[in-house]
Design a protein around this motif. Sequence first.
Motif, PDB file in Angstrom:
ATOM      1  N   SER A 115       0.824  -1.216   0.000  1.00 47.20           N
ATOM      2  CA  SER A 115       0.000   0.000   0.000  1.00 47.20           C
ATOM      3  C   SER A 115       0.854   1.259   0.000  1.00 47.20           C
ATOM      4  O   SER A 115       0.414   2.316  -0.448  1.00 47.20           O
ATOM      5  CB  SER A 115      -0.927   0.000   1.220  1.00 47.20           C
ATOM      6  OG  SER A 115      -1.794  -1.107   1.147  1.00 47.20           O
ATOM      7  N   GLY A 116       2.072   1.152   0.501  1.00 41.10           N
ATOM      8  CA  GLY A 116       2.969   2.309   0.508  1.00 41.10           C
ATOM      9  C   GLY A 116       3.363   2.753  -0.889  1.00 41.10           C
ATOM     10  O   GLY A 116       3.779   3.888  -1.095  1.00 41.10           O
ATOM     11  N   ARG A 117       3.187   1.879  -1.859  1.00 39.68           N
ATOM     12  CA  ARG A 117       3.549   2.243  -3.230  1.00 39.68           C
ATOM     13  C   ARG A 117       2.533   3.204  -3.853  1.00 39.68           C
ATOM     14  O   ARG A 117       2.771   3.779  -4.893  1.00 39.68           O
ATOM     15  CB  ARG A 117       3.716   0.981  -4.065  1.00 39.68           C
ATOM     16  CG  ARG A 117       4.925   0.197  -3.590  1.00 39.68           C
ATOM     17  CD  ARG A 117       5.277  -1.005  -4.425  1.00 39.68           C
ATOM     18  NE  ARG A 117       6.511  -1.590  -3.916  1.00 39.68           N
ATOM     19  CZ  ARG A 117       6.562  -2.517  -2.970  1.00 39.68           C
ATOM     20  NH1 ARG A 117       5.458  -2.979  -2.442  1.00 39.68           N
ATOM     21  NH2 ARG A 117       7.709  -2.980  -2.547  1.00 39.68           N
ATOM     22  N   CYS A 118       1.388   3.380  -3.174  1.00 40.56           N
ATOM     23  CA  CYS A 118       0.376   4.331  -3.636  1.00 40.56           C
ATOM     24  C   CYS A 118       0.629   5.733  -3.078  1.00 40.56           C
ATOM     25  O   CYS A 118       0.014   6.689  -3.530  1.00 40.56           O
ATOM     26  CB  CYS A 118      -1.020   3.877  -3.209  1.00 40.56           C
ATOM     27  SG  CYS A 118      -1.483   2.263  -3.847  1.00 40.56           S
ATOM     28  N   PHE A 119       1.520   5.858  -2.114  1.00 41.46           N
ATOM     29  CA  PHE A 119       1.772   7.140  -1.458  1.00 41.46           C
ATOM     30  C   PHE A 119       2.519   8.077  -2.403  1.00 41.46           C
ATOM     31  O   PHE A 119       3.551   7.717  -2.964  1.00 41.46           O
ATOM     32  CB  PHE A 119       2.579   6.910  -0.183  1.00 41.46           C
ATOM     33  CG  PHE A 119       2.881   8.157   0.584  1.00 41.46           C
ATOM     34  CD1 PHE A 119       1.874   9.031   0.955  1.00 41.46           C
ATOM     35  CD2 PHE A 119       4.185   8.464   0.943  1.00 41.46           C
ATOM     36  CE1 PHE A 119       2.143  10.181   1.672  1.00 41.46           C
ATOM     37  CE2 PHE A 119       4.477   9.608   1.665  1.00 41.46           C
ATOM     38  CZ  PHE A 119       3.453  10.466   2.025  1.00 41.46           C
ATOM     39  N   GLU A 120       1.982   9.277  -2.585  1.00 41.63           N
ATOM     40  CA  GLU A 120       2.596  10.268  -3.452  1.00 41.63           C
ATOM     41  C   GLU A 120       2.753  11.569  -2.672  1.00 41.63           C
ATOM     42  O   GLU A 120       1.880  12.439  -2.739  1.00 41.63           O
ATOM     43  CB  GLU A 120       1.748  10.479  -4.697  1.00 41.63           C
ATOM     44  CG  GLU A 120       1.606   9.198  -5.517  1.00 41.63           C
ATOM     45  CD  GLU A 120       0.771   9.394  -6.758  1.00 41.63           C
ATOM     46  OE1 GLU A 120       1.169  10.229  -7.587  1.00 41.63           O
ATOM     47  OE2 GLU A 120      -0.263   8.721  -6.866  1.00 41.63           O
ATOM     48  N   PRO A 121       3.850  11.703  -1.933  1.00 44.51           N
ATOM     49  CA  PRO A 121       4.005  12.884  -1.064  1.00 44.51           C
ATOM     50  C   PRO A 121       4.022  14.206  -1.820  1.00 44.51           C
ATOM     51  O   PRO A 121       3.628  15.238  -1.261  1.00 44.51           O
ATOM     52  CB  PRO A 121       5.334  12.624  -0.352  1.00 44.51           C
ATOM     53  CG  PRO A 121       6.041  11.614  -1.170  1.00 44.51           C
ATOM     54  CD  PRO A 121       4.981  10.811  -1.858  1.00 44.51           C
ATOM     55  N   GLU A 122       4.451  14.183  -3.079  1.00 48.51           N
ATOM     56  CA  GLU A 122       4.488  15.423  -3.850  1.00 48.51           C
ATOM     57  C   GLU A 122       3.085  15.969  -4.121  1.00 48.51           C
ATOM     58  O   GLU A 122       2.916  17.137  -4.444  1.00 48.51           O
ATOM     59  CB  GLU A 122       5.268  15.234  -5.165  1.00 48.51           C
ATOM     60  CG  GLU A 122       4.644  14.265  -6.146  1.00 48.51           C
ATOM     61  CD  GLU A 122       4.932  12.786  -5.838  1.00 48.51           C
ATOM     62  OE1 GLU A 122       5.639  12.486  -4.871  1.00 48.51           O
ATOM     63  OE2 GLU A 122       4.404  11.944  -6.573  1.00 48.51           O
ATOM     64  N   LYS A 123       2.073  15.140  -3.953  1.00 53.31           N
ATOM     65  CA  LYS A 123       0.688  15.597  -4.168  1.00 53.31           C
ATOM     66  C   LYS A 123       0.019  16.072  -2.879  1.00 53.31           C
ATOM     67  O   LYS A 123      -1.121  16.535  -2.920  1.00 53.31           O
ATOM     68  CB  LYS A 123      -0.138  14.474  -4.797  1.00 53.31           C
ATOM     69  CG  LYS A 123       0.297  14.166  -6.216  1.00 53.31           C
ATOM     70  CD  LYS A 123      -0.632  13.170  -6.868  1.00 53.31           C
ATOM     71  CE  LYS A 123      -0.217  12.950  -8.312  1.00 53.31           C
ATOM     72  NZ  LYS A 123      -1.046  11.950  -8.986  1.00 53.31           N
ATOM     73  N   LEU A 124       0.707  15.936  -1.763  1.00 53.81           N
ATOM     74  CA  LEU A 124       0.120  16.395  -0.496  1.00 53.81           C
ATOM     75  C   LEU A 124       0.102  17.921  -0.463  1.00 53.81           C
ATOM     76  O   LEU A 124       1.109  18.566  -0.727  1.00 53.81           O
ATOM     77  CB  LEU A 124       0.933  15.882   0.690  1.00 53.81           C
ATOM     78  CG  LEU A 124       0.852  14.403   1.000  1.00 53.81           C
ATOM     79  CD1 LEU A 124       1.789  14.066   2.161  1.00 53.81           C
ATOM     80  CD2 LEU A 124      -0.560  14.014   1.351  1.00 53.81           C
ATOM     81  N   ARG A 125      -1.044  18.472  -0.135  1.00 50.60           N
ATOM     82  CA  ARG A 125      -1.152  19.922   0.010  1.00 50.60           C
ATOM     83  C   ARG A 125      -0.897  20.293   1.462  1.00 50.60           C
ATOM     84  O   ARG A 125      -1.209  19.503   2.369  1.00 50.60           O
ATOM     85  CB  ARG A 125      -2.535  20.396  -0.416  1.00 50.60           C
ATOM     86  CG  ARG A 125      -2.763  20.202  -1.908  1.00 50.60           C
ATOM     87  CD  ARG A 125      -4.097  20.706  -2.319  1.00 50.60           C
ATOM     88  NE  ARG A 125      -5.112  20.157  -1.390  1.00 50.60           N
ATOM     89  CZ  ARG A 125      -6.385  20.329  -1.516  1.00 50.60           C
ATOM     90  NH1 ARG A 125      -6.871  21.045  -2.489  1.00 50.60           N
ATOM     91  NH2 ARG A 125      -7.236  19.815  -0.651  1.00 50.60           N
TER      92      ARG A 125
END
Length: 182
Positions: free
Chosen positions: A122-132
Motif C-alpha cells: 500500500s505504501g507504493r500508492c503514497f505520493e508525497p508530492e501531491k500532499l497539500r
Amino acid sequence: MPVLSFLAEDTMQALETQAAILGIQENDIREIRIEKECRIRMIFPAETRQLELIRRLAHSTASQAPGLDPQTADDISLALDEACTNIMAHAYDRHSHQKIIEVELSISSDSITIILTDQGESGRCFEPEKLRPPDMDALRVTPIPGGLGFHLIRKIMDAVTYEKGPGQPNRLTMKRYIHRPG
C-alpha cells in the motif's frame, strides 16, 4: 523510566577514562568531532509497541551528535515516530505477513540522516508530492484526527525524499542538518 545506553556513550566513557589515566582534565578537551559517519541499523516488527524503543534509540543516538541541542534531538525522534506510524498505518495491509521496518540512522559531522525501508504494497500508492499543506485555520475550527504526520516530518527535517517502485522496497530518507542555515 531507565535511560538506554548505547555504544556512543560507551565510547565517551572510554575517552573520559583514558583522559583521566593520562592526567588530562575534562576542561582540557576542547572539541570532539565525529570524523567518520556513525551508523546504526535495526530491523523491527511494524508494531506500535516498538515505537517507544525507536524514539528512545533515535533520541539517544541523535543526542550524541556534537552541537545538536536537546530540543532538536526530541524533534528528530518525533519525526521518526511519525514516519514509523505512517508505515504501520498505511504501507502494510492486514494481510501482509512480513511486516518489518528497517531503520538506518547516521550521524555525520554536519547532519543526521534517517532512512526507513519497508515492503508494504500500500505504501507504493503514497505520493508525497501531491500532499497539500494543511489548512491550519480550518483544523483549529474543526479538528480532524490524523493527516498531519508527513507535514510535521517536513517541518522538522531539512530534506525528505520518498522512493518506491515495482519490486523495490519503499524508502523514506529524512535529513536534518545540525546547524540550519539562516
